[in-house]
Design a protein around this motif. Sequence first.
Motif, PDB file in Angstrom:
ATOM      1  N   THR A 105       0.723  -1.250   0.102  1.00 15.18           N
ATOM      2  CA  THR A 105      -0.047   0.080  -0.190  1.00 15.18           C
ATOM      3  C   THR A 105       0.868   1.405  -0.093  1.00 15.18           C
ATOM      4  OG1 THR A 105      -0.267  -0.130   2.287  1.00 15.18           O
ATOM      5  CG2 THR A 105      -1.878  -1.157   1.132  1.00 15.18           C
ATOM      6  N   PHE A 106       2.222   1.213   0.472  1.00 15.73           N
ATOM      7  CA  PHE A 106       2.790   2.338   0.669  1.00 15.73           C
ATOM      8  C   PHE A 106       3.748   2.793  -0.657  1.00 15.73           C
ATOM      9  CE2 PHE A 106       3.034   0.825   5.125  1.00 15.73           C
ATOM     10  CZ  PHE A 106       2.328   1.885   5.555  1.00 15.73           C
ATOM     11  N   VAL A 107       4.010   1.339  -1.108  1.00 13.59           N
ATOM     12  CA  VAL A 107       4.605   1.363  -2.706  1.00 13.59           C
ATOM     13  C   VAL A 107       3.557   1.997  -3.596  1.00 13.59           C
ATOM     14  CG1 VAL A 107       5.832   0.187  -4.354  1.00 13.59           C
ATOM     15  CG2 VAL A 107       6.240  -0.420  -2.075  1.00 13.59           C
ATOM     16  N   ASP A 108       2.174   1.727  -3.718  1.00 16.18           N
ATOM     17  CA  ASP A 108       1.439   1.965  -4.602  1.00 16.18           C
ATOM     18  C   ASP A 108       1.490   3.423  -4.904  1.00 16.18           C
ATOM     19  OD1 ASP A 108       0.480  -0.538  -5.338  1.00 16.18           O
ATOM     20  OD2 ASP A 108      -1.225  -0.503  -3.732  1.00 16.18           O
ATOM     21  N   ASP A 134       1.642  10.257  -3.722  1.00 14.02           N
ATOM     22  CA  ASP A 134       1.386  10.740  -2.081  1.00 14.02           C
ATOM     23  C   ASP A 134       2.687  11.117  -1.483  1.00 14.02           C
ATOM     24  OD1 ASP A 134       0.189  10.941   0.451  1.00 14.02           O
ATOM     25  OD2 ASP A 134      -0.676   9.161   0.504  1.00 14.02           O
ATOM     26  N   LYS A 135       2.768  12.210  -0.860  1.00  6.69           N
ATOM     27  CA  LYS A 135       4.207  12.704  -0.258  1.00  6.69           C
ATOM     28  C   LYS A 135       4.197  11.978   1.290  1.00  6.69           C
ATOM     29  CE  LYS A 135       6.008  17.209  -0.898  1.00  6.69           C
ATOM     30  NZ  LYS A 135       5.455  18.515  -0.979  1.00  6.69           N
ATOM     31  N   GLN A 136       2.915  11.692   1.839  1.00  8.44           N
ATOM     32  CA  GLN A 136       2.810  11.095   3.182  1.00  8.44           C
ATOM     33  C   GLN A 136       3.399   9.334   2.757  1.00  8.44           C
ATOM     34  OE1 GLN A 136       2.669  12.606   5.925  1.00  8.44           O
ATOM     35  NE2 GLN A 136       2.046  14.341   4.684  1.00  8.44           N
ATOM     36  N   ALA A 137       3.032   8.959   1.927  1.00  8.64           N
ATOM     37  CA  ALA A 137       3.337   7.444   1.651  1.00  8.64           C
ATOM     38  C   ALA A 137       5.114   7.397   1.468  1.00  8.64           C
ATOM     39  CB  ALA A 137       2.749   6.872   0.362  1.00  8.64           C
ATOM     40  N   LYS A 151       7.118   9.626   2.563  1.00 11.32           N
ATOM     41  CA  LYS A 151       7.876   9.698   3.991  1.00 11.32           C
ATOM     42  C   LYS A 151       7.674   8.596   4.764  1.00 11.32           C
ATOM     43  CE  LYS A 151       7.277  14.819   4.185  1.00 11.32           C
ATOM     44  NZ  LYS A 151       6.300  15.908   4.798  1.00 11.32           N
ATOM     45  N   MET A 152       6.516   7.950   4.555  1.00 12.26           N
ATOM     46  CA  MET A 152       6.315   6.714   5.534  1.00 12.26           C
ATOM     47  C   MET A 152       7.327   5.638   4.943  1.00 12.26           C
ATOM     48  SD  MET A 152       4.442   5.520   7.875  1.00 12.26           S
ATOM     49  CE  MET A 152       2.916   6.629   7.922  1.00 12.26           C
ATOM     50  N   VAL A 153       7.818   5.359   3.958  1.00  8.16           N
ATOM     51  CA  VAL A 153       8.968   4.620   3.449  1.00  8.16           C
ATOM     52  C   VAL A 153       9.975   5.167   3.638  1.00  8.16           C
ATOM     53  CG1 VAL A 153       9.727   3.293   1.517  1.00  8.16           C
ATOM     54  CG2 VAL A 153       7.478   3.716   1.249  1.00  8.16           C
ATOM     55  N   GLU A 154      10.401   6.339   3.681  1.00  9.28           N
ATOM     56  CA  GLU A 154      11.642   6.936   4.176  1.00  9.28           C
ATOM     57  C   GLU A 154      11.721   6.642   5.691  1.00  9.28           C
ATOM     58  OE1 GLU A 154      11.957  10.737   1.107  1.00  9.28           O
ATOM     59  OE2 GLU A 154      11.386  10.982   3.133  1.00  9.28           O
ATOM     60  N   SER A 155      10.709   6.833   6.394  1.00  8.60           N
ATOM     61  CA  SER A 155      10.674   6.408   8.034  1.00  8.60           C
ATOM     62  C   SER A 155      11.143   4.821   7.837  1.00  8.60           C
ATOM     63  CB  SER A 155       9.550   6.471   8.613  1.00  8.60           C
ATOM     64  OG  SER A 155       9.092   7.903   8.475  1.00  8.60           O
ATOM     65  N   ILE A 156      10.474   3.918   7.259  1.00 10.38           N
ATOM     66  CA  ILE A 156      10.632   2.528   7.520  1.00 10.38           C
ATOM     67  C   ILE A 156      12.257   2.165   7.089  1.00 10.38           C
ATOM     68  CG2 ILE A 156      10.035   0.205   6.717  1.00 10.38           C
ATOM     69  CD1 ILE A 156       7.165   1.465   6.235  1.00 10.38           C
ATOM     70  N   VAL A 157      12.632   3.002   5.962  1.00  8.74           N
ATOM     71  CA  VAL A 157      14.205   2.688   5.662  1.00  8.74           C
ATOM     72  C   VAL A 157      15.074   3.127   6.776  1.00  8.74           C
ATOM     73  CG1 VAL A 157      15.837   3.285   4.152  1.00  8.74           C
ATOM     74  CG2 VAL A 157      13.803   3.018   3.197  1.00  8.74           C
ATOM     75  N   ALA A 158      14.724   4.194   7.507  1.00  7.50           N
ATOM     76  CA  ALA A 158      15.503   4.514   8.656  1.00  7.50           C
ATOM     77  C   ALA A 158      15.492   3.676   9.704  1.00  7.50           C
ATOM     78  CB  ALA A 158      15.069   6.031   9.023  1.00  7.50           C
TER      79      ALA A 158
END
Length: 278
Positions: free
Chosen positions: A204-207, A212-215, A217-224
Amino acid sequence: HKAKKNRNDVCLFQSDIETRYLRRVHIEQRLRGALEPHLITMAYQAQVDAKGRVVGMEALARWYDDELGYVPPNEFVSVAEASGLMVQLGNYVLDRSLEDFSTLPRQKAFPLELSVNISVLQFMQPGFAETVLEKLRQNHMAPNELTLEITETMFMSRQSTILPVLNQLRDSGIRLSMDDFGTGYSSLSLLRSLPIDELKVDKTFVDSINEDKQARKMVESIVAIARNHELELVAEGVESQEQADTLIAIGCQRFQGFFFGRPVPIGDVRELLTASVE
Ligand code: C2E
Ligand code: MG
Ligand code: MG
Ligand code: MG
C-alpha cells in the motif's frame, strides 16, 4: 417508506452474511479434499537487488478448484486457520517449496533465498522449530537459505507462546521477516520484542509512493528504522520503473513486484536462473 427500505437493507445484509458463510463452508469442504491429492500448487515470485539480480523468491500457494475456480490464498488460508486445517496446509506448503527449491541450480557465488509465509497457528504447533529444521535437512538446505514470513495479525495475543519458538528458529540460523510492515497497529512495539532479520514494506505504501507525499515519507521512515535496527528491507508490490527508481533513491536494496516478475511455477524459475547463470 423509510422502515420498508431499512427492512430491505437488513435482509440484504443478512443474505450477504449467509452467502459469505456458505462460501467459507464450501471452501473448507473442498480444501479438506485438496490437501491430500496435492491439488494446491506453489508459485514463486522473484526478489531482486538494486542491480536487478534475483536474490530470492517467495513461495505463494495457489489453488484452482473444480467447483470454486481460483480461490485466493488470503481466503483459503483464513478458512484453514478457522477450521483446524492450517497446520496440515502449512506443512504441505513447506514440503512443496523446500523440495522445489532444492531442485534449482545452485552456485556458491550466487546465493539464493527462499521465503515462506507462516501462519501464527503454525508457530504454536508443538515442535514447530524441530519440524522445520528436519525439513531443511531432508532437502539439504542450510538454515540461512530459508526465511519465514510472519504477519502481525493475531500476533499480540499469542506472543508469549510464539516468542520462544521464534528465538529457537533464529538461533538455529533461519531468517525471520515481518510481512506487510506498517499496516498493523503494533508494528513498532513488535519490532522491539521480536527477533527478526527483515521488514517487508507493505504494497500500500509502494502503490502511491510517487503520488502521495505521506506514503513516500512513510517509506523513508521505514528505511530509517531498518537501518537503525540493522534489518534487511524488502519493498513489496513494485509495479513500475518509477516506483523502483524512487525506492532506490530512498535507499531500498531489495524488491519484489510484478514489475520484476509475477509469481510463476518452479519450472519458470529454473529457466530464469539457468539463463542468468549462462
Ligand atoms: P503476502 O505474503 O504479502 O504476498 C504478497 C502478495 O502480493 C501475493 O499475493 C503476490 O502475488 C502479491 N503481489 C506481489 N507483487 C505484486 C504487485 O506488483 N502487484 C500486485 N497487485 N500484487 C502483487 P497472493 O499470492 O494473492 O497472496 C496473498 C497473501 O496470502 C500473502 O500475502 C500471504 O499473506 C498469504 N499467503 C499466500 N500463500 C501463503 C502460504 O503458503 N501460507 C500462508 N500462511 N499464507 C500465504
Ligand atoms: Mg509474504
Ligand atoms: Mg506482504
Ligand atoms: Mg499480505
